[in-house]
Design an enzyme around this catalytic site. Structure first.
Site, short mmCIF file in Angstrom:
data_model
loop_
_atom_site.label_atom_id
_atom_site.label_comp_id
_atom_site.label_asym_id
_atom_site.label_seq_id
_atom_site.Cartn_x
_atom_site.Cartn_y
_atom_site.Cartn_z
N HIS A 3 9.38 0.67 13.25
CA HIS A 3 8.54 -0.48 12.91
C HIS A 3 8.17 -1.22 14.19
O HIS A 3 8.98 -1.31 15.11
CB HIS A 3 9.30 -1.40 11.94
CG HIS A 3 8.42 -2.45 11.34
ND1 HIS A 3 8.05 -3.58 12.03
CD2 HIS A 3 7.80 -2.51 10.14
CE1 HIS A 3 7.25 -4.30 11.26
NE2 HIS A 3 7.08 -3.68 10.11
N GLU A 51 0.41 0.94 10.53
CA GLU A 51 0.54 -0.52 10.59
C GLU A 51 -0.04 -1.01 11.92
O GLU A 51 0.69 -1.12 12.91
CB GLU A 51 2.01 -0.93 10.50
CG GLU A 51 2.67 -0.62 9.19
CD GLU A 51 3.72 -1.66 8.82
OE1 GLU A 51 3.63 -2.19 7.72
OE2 GLU A 51 4.61 -1.95 9.63
P1 13P Z 1 2.70 -8.17 6.57
O1 13P Z 1 2.42 -7.60 5.23
O2 13P Z 1 3.39 -9.51 6.52
O3 13P Z 1 1.50 -8.17 7.45
O4 13P Z 1 3.78 -7.21 7.27
C1 13P Z 1 3.49 -5.87 7.38
C2 13P Z 1 4.73 -5.20 7.80
O5 13P Z 1 5.21 -5.40 8.90
C3 13P Z 1 5.37 -4.33 6.80
O6 13P Z 1 6.31 -3.53 7.41
#
Ligand code: 13P
Length: 257
Positions: free
Chosen positions: A104, A173
């Site tokens: 992550h 992401e």
């Molecule tokens: P948000 O949905 O708060 O943007 O976070 C995304 C995230 O880091 C999920 O792992």
């Protein structure tokens, strides 16, 4: 020749069912987590909760007959031994995790996690039959320089070095679209066309080596945009941070599939 659609259905680990994963990060309490699980509503999507390690046993007890899967938020790169503070893949398996986040961006940025460690973590999880959710994505500067695909390719190749044909979830992401990295700004998700292009790119990189991959999107998914994002055939689920902290908004996201 197969259409793109058929190819997706054939290669998806789920036969088309979307997976919606709540990433609670370091939020809530065990009791709040239990209440949340009890209030979760069923939808068409598969649901998973990436909870803090200390919540997992209690959540498992309270899931009952509900079809909710558990995920770790991280795992040790070591398998067993004198590694104070670490939690191994075997421990996550014992705690009932089907999935675990790896790489992550918050771990890459705040804990200087590197590609080699991420690769070791993926291998450890696979050894214990936990499906890794490998998070990849470019930051704002890399995006501005037009390096998005290059960064994603490098992150994926490194994370998957020495690994082939195992079940995987890849979470795209984009760092700049994660709500917590947009403090004080008008928080926004990536645009639909960017999401489609990058998901297609990830699939093109991996589809010859992996039959069972699901490519999901994370970065400010909320009840307002979830239907538009999750209705895309290229998006096989969502990884939700901020909007997963309230069960009402997470339920709304689940209901939008
Ligand atoms: P948000 O949905 O708060 O943007 O976070 C995304 C995230 O880091 C999920 O792992």
């Amino acid at each position: 020749m197969k259409s793109r659609n058929m190819s997706h259905a054939a290669r998806s680990a789920s036969g088309g069912t979307k997976v919606i994963i709540a990433n609670w990060k370091m939020n809530l309490s065990i009791n709040e987590g239990i209440k949340y699980i009890k209030a979760l509503k069923k939808g068409k999507a598969e649901i998973a909760i990436a909870a803090p390690f200390t919540f997992l046993a209690d959540l498992k007890k309270n899931i009952g007959n509900k079809k909710i899967k558990l995920a770790g938020q991280d795992v040790s790169r070591y398998e067993v031994g004198a590694y104070t503070g670490e939690v191994s893949a075997n421990m996550l398996k014992e705690a009932g995790c089907a999935y675990c986040l790896v790489g992550h961006s918050e771990r890459r940025i705040y804990f200087q996690e590197n590609d080699r460690e991420i690769n070791q973590k993926v291998k450890n999880l696979l050894q214990y039959k936990i499906t890794p959710i490998i998070c990849v994505g470019e930051n704002a500067e890399q995006r501005k320089k037009g390096l998005t695909k290059q960064i994603i390719k490098a992150q994926l190749l490194a994370a998957l070095q020495g690994i082939k044909n195992v079940p995987l979830i890849i979470a795209y992401e984009p760092v700049w679209a994660i709500s917590t990295f947009q403090k004080g700004k008008n928080v926004k998700s990536a645009g639909i066309f960017d999401i489609i292009a990058i998901h297609n790119y990830i699939r093109s990189l991996l589809e010859t080596k992996f039959m069972n991959i699901r490519i999901i999107y994370g970065g400010t998914v909320n009840p307002e945009n979830s239907q538009a994002i999750l209705s895309l055939k290229e998006v096989e689920g969502a990884l939700v941070g901020g909007a997963s902290l309230k069960v009402s908004s997470f339920n709304a996201i689940i209901q939008s599939t």
